[in-house]
Enzyme design. Structure first.
Site, PDB file in Angstrom:
ATOM      1  N   GLU A 158       0.920  -1.163  -0.476  1.00 50.79           N
ATOM      2  CA  GLU A 158      -0.290   0.082   0.178  1.00 50.79           C
ATOM      3  C   GLU A 158       1.134   1.473   0.123  1.00 50.79           C
ATOM      4  O   GLU A 158       1.205   1.714   1.226  1.00 50.79           O
ATOM      5  CB  GLU A 158      -0.378  -0.094   1.732  1.00 50.79           C
ATOM      6  CG  GLU A 158      -2.123   0.614   1.027  1.00 50.79           C
ATOM      7  CD  GLU A 158      -3.245   0.923   2.183  1.00 50.79           C
ATOM      8  OE1 GLU A 158      -4.475   1.844   1.973  1.00 50.79           O
ATOM      9  OE2 GLU A 158      -2.917   0.347   3.084  1.00 50.79           O
ATOM     10  N   ALA A 169      -2.699   8.335   5.697  1.00 52.62           N
ATOM     11  CA  ALA A 169      -1.753   8.110   6.772  1.00 52.62           C
ATOM     12  C   ALA A 169       0.384   7.661   6.214  1.00 52.62           C
ATOM     13  O   ALA A 169       0.376   7.165   7.130  1.00 52.62           O
ATOM     14  CB  ALA A 169      -1.964   6.892   8.122  1.00 52.62           C
ATOM     15  N   ASN A 256     -12.341   5.093   1.168  1.00 54.64           N
ATOM     16  CA  ASN A 256     -11.991   5.680   1.271  1.00 54.64           C
ATOM     17  C   ASN A 256     -10.850   5.976   0.589  1.00 54.64           C
ATOM     18  O   ASN A 256     -10.323   5.351  -0.095  1.00 54.64           O
ATOM     19  CB  ASN A 256     -11.426   4.726   2.826  1.00 54.64           C
ATOM     20  CG  ASN A 256     -12.886   4.803   3.588  1.00 54.64           C
ATOM     21  OD1 ASN A 256     -12.832   3.241   3.617  1.00 54.64           O
ATOM     22  ND2 ASN A 256     -13.001   5.778   4.037  1.00 54.64           N
ATOM     23  N   ALA A 257     -10.233   7.425   1.200  1.00 51.61           N
ATOM     24  CA  ALA A 257      -8.970   7.728   0.221  1.00 51.61           C
ATOM     25  C   ALA A 257      -9.106   7.731  -1.115  1.00 51.61           C
ATOM     26  O   ALA A 257      -8.167   7.303  -1.945  1.00 51.61           O
ATOM     27  CB  ALA A 257      -7.498   6.628   0.067  1.00 51.61           C
ATOM     28  N   ARG A 264     -21.754  14.721 -10.961  1.00 52.14           N
ATOM     29  CA  ARG A 264     -21.425  15.492 -12.469  1.00 52.14           C
ATOM     30  C   ARG A 264     -20.016  15.257 -12.413  1.00 52.14           C
ATOM     31  O   ARG A 264     -19.480  15.163 -13.368  1.00 52.14           O
ATOM     32  CB  ARG A 264     -21.905  16.589 -12.204  1.00 52.14           C
ATOM     33  CG  ARG A 264     -23.500  17.195 -12.673  1.00 52.14           C
ATOM     34  CD  ARG A 264     -23.276  19.032 -13.077  1.00 52.14           C
ATOM     35  NE  ARG A 264     -22.569  19.504 -11.832  1.00 52.14           N
ATOM     36  CZ  ARG A 264     -24.166  20.125 -11.062  1.00 52.14           C
ATOM     37  NH1 ARG A 264     -25.055  19.463 -11.113  1.00 52.14           N
ATOM     38  NH2 ARG A 264     -23.693  20.438  -9.655  1.00 52.14           N
ATOM     39  N   HIS A 288     -15.293   4.082   9.500  1.00 50.97           N
ATOM     40  CA  HIS A 288     -14.682   4.466   8.040  1.00 50.97           C
ATOM     41  C   HIS A 288     -14.948   4.053   6.230  1.00 50.97           C
ATOM     42  O   HIS A 288     -15.823   5.271   5.820  1.00 50.97           O
ATOM     43  CB  HIS A 288     -13.053   2.981   6.897  1.00 50.97           C
ATOM     44  CG  HIS A 288     -11.933   3.333   7.866  1.00 50.97           C
ATOM     45  ND1 HIS A 288     -11.819   2.739   8.988  1.00 50.97           N
ATOM     46  CD2 HIS A 288     -10.526   3.376   7.429  1.00 50.97           C
ATOM     47  CE1 HIS A 288     -10.660   3.018   9.366  1.00 50.97           C
ATOM     48  NE2 HIS A 288     -10.084   3.280   8.412  1.00 50.97           N
ATOM     49  N   ASP A 310      -8.004  -3.121   7.103  1.00 53.16           N
ATOM     50  CA  ASP A 310      -6.624  -2.564   7.176  1.00 53.16           C
ATOM     51  C   ASP A 310      -6.699  -2.508   8.803  1.00 53.16           C
ATOM     52  O   ASP A 310      -5.797  -1.537   8.806  1.00 53.16           O
ATOM     53  CB  ASP A 310      -7.453  -1.060   6.604  1.00 53.16           C
ATOM     54  CG  ASP A 310      -6.601  -0.094   5.837  1.00 53.16           C
ATOM     55  OD1 ASP A 310      -5.380  -0.348   6.084  1.00 53.16           O
ATOM     56  OD2 ASP A 310      -6.930   0.742   5.964  1.00 53.16           O
ATOM     57  N   ILE A 344      -7.146   9.765   9.626  1.00 56.46           N
ATOM     58  CA  ILE A 344      -7.568   7.929   9.666  1.00 56.46           C
ATOM     59  C   ILE A 344      -6.315   7.424   9.674  1.00 56.46           C
ATOM     60  O   ILE A 344      -6.203   7.553   8.212  1.00 56.46           O
ATOM     61  CB  ILE A 344      -8.850   7.731   8.981  1.00 56.46           C
ATOM     62  CG1 ILE A 344     -10.257   8.450  10.034  1.00 56.46           C
ATOM     63  CG2 ILE A 344      -8.846   6.203  10.218  1.00 56.46           C
ATOM     64  CD1 ILE A 344     -11.586   8.062   9.382  1.00 56.46           C
TER      65      ILE A 344
END
Length: 426
Positions: A158, A169, A256-257, A264, A288, A310, A344
């Site tokens: 990741e 993070a 998330n992220a 639109r 999350h 995660d 987070i």
């Protein structure tokens, strides 16, 4: 921690040991194929399921064939408890104060923390670090797999190929564009050898496809047998779609992220939802992703939602101060955030909790909830079929599949007993 050290030693010894025949009867089977009462399962000394069913005479014959006395002490009476396949977590960073970046011993501790809660197989997620550290950690995972442990499916990187605006993070000083030379270095560290058709230990890598070399890196990793994932990105719909067409097969923790849903500006989520090739990760901790969106996700992409945790080092630990890579994290009420900016910082979730939440709080069917923690994540890497990485397939309670079993309390969905490839873990 003394008790946990004993548990780590016991779990590690079991996973490094040899399988034994297993016979379980009078269970309520729950897997992706449905529910069935009065169910039994028998596995052999190779850690593979040889027979399943509900017929008592067939059970006796199957036990005898596996060298088990049908009326003996080796047969476990489930007394109506739920029998599910072992859980499969394809995105987690650690537990019990250790991360999967903390060397071989750290892997043992964190894996034990997840294994005793029913996660029999795990892809070990490695955090963004300097490139030499990442490659060292990749080699550690490769060595761990080479030792013969069945529970480690490989690693997930990741980072460091993430969008600065969506880094979460991850250490911004370590983020990079995935130029071919860096990709080659990572693949070499993993033991990959494309010229001889050898897969390395990298199973998955999260890449922001809009990076200058994002799409080429996705193609490069996919050609080496890695499953790239679109995530931690600032990509729009078209760029995410291009990433999936280039070979990405996973969306890293949907919602998330990444850019959210907008009428639109569709963003990357619809690109994943409409593509049947894509497995979609979802963190079901109510933090999350809040409950309405979890349920919406299941409606979006049935049979393609994979629960992930995660989970970071603070998982199954008290609140307090922890580390995520080199970054300081504070955990309050089980929620992890960076000290520096409040972002987070992973979760403290276990798949046991994700499945329990889905059934008991969200009203998701047990079959769908278990599928999201078993067969769907296995499918992301082709592990629902016989394969060169772990041998027997995982994710179902069926003959020919690995003897990965969770015996579960039918009320709380707490995992009470666990087997991985015929090895008793709990």
């Amino acid at each position: 921690m003394a008790d946990r050290q004993e548990i780590v030693s016991r779990v590690t010894a079991a996973l490094e040991g040899k399988p034994s025949p297993v016979a379980i009867c009078n269970a309520r089977k729950v897997d992706a194929c449905g529910e069935q009462s009065g169910y039994w399962v028998v596995s052999d000394a190779n850690g593979v399921i040889t027979a399943t069913g509900t017929d008592e005479q067939a059970f006796a014959k199957s036990c005898a064939a596996a060298g088990i006395e049908p009326d003996g002490e080796a047969v476990l009476d489930a007394a109506g408890r739920i029998l599910a396949p072992g859980y499969v977590d394809i995105h987690a960073h650690g537990a019990w104060e250790k991360s999967f970046d903390d060397g071989s011993d750290g892997i043992d501790v964190a894996r034990a923390g997840h294994a005793v809660h029913g996660t029999t197989r795990q892809v070990l997620s490695l955090i963004t670090n300097p490139l030499d550290v990442i490659c060292r950690n990749i080699r550690t995972v490769a060595d761990k797999m080479a030792s013969g442990r069945p529970d480690i499916l490989g690693c997930h990187l990741e980072g460091p190929f993430l969008a600065l605006a969506r880094k979460g993070a991850h250490d911004p000083n370590c983020l990079k564009d995935p130029v071919p030379e860096i990709v080659d270095e990572m693949l070499e560290a993993s033991g990959s050898d494309a010229s001889h058709g050898k897969l390395g230990c990298i199973r998955q890598i999260t890449i922001a496809p809009e990076l200058p070399h994002g799409l080429s890196a996705i193609s490069q990793f996919a050609a080496a047998g890695v499953v790239p994932a679109v995530g931690h990105c600032d990509a729009d719909y078209e760029k995410a779609q291009a990433g999936f067409n280039a070979g990405a097969g996973i969306m890293t923790h949907m919602f998330n992220a990444m850019n959210g849903l907008h009428h639109r500006e569709p963003g990357p989520i619809p690109a994943a939802v409409e593509d049947p090739r894509v497995t979609i990760e979802l963190i079901n901790d109510g933090f999350h992703v809040q409950n309405p969106m979890v349920k919406l996700g299941f409606g979006f992409a049935p049979h393609r939602i994979a629960f992930v945790t995660d989970a970071m080092a603070a998982t199954d630990c008290p609140d307090g101060a922890y580390k995520l890579g080199a970054l300081d994290v504070n955990v309050v009420d089980g929620h992890a955030r960076l000290v520096s900016n409040g972002a987070i910082a992973g979760s403290t979730l276990l798949l046991e909790g994700a499945v329990s939440r889905a059934v008991n709080e969200l009203g998701i069917s047990p079959v769908a909830a278990v599928e999201a923690a078993t067969l769907t994540p296995a499918k992301a890497f082709g592990f629902d079929k016989p394969n060169d990485v772990i041998g027997a397939p995982i994710g179902l309670l069926a003959p020919g599949f690995a003897a990965d079993f969770n015996l579960i309390d039918p009320s709380s969905w707490k995992v009470e007993q666990v087997w991985c490839a015929g090895r008793k873990v709990k």
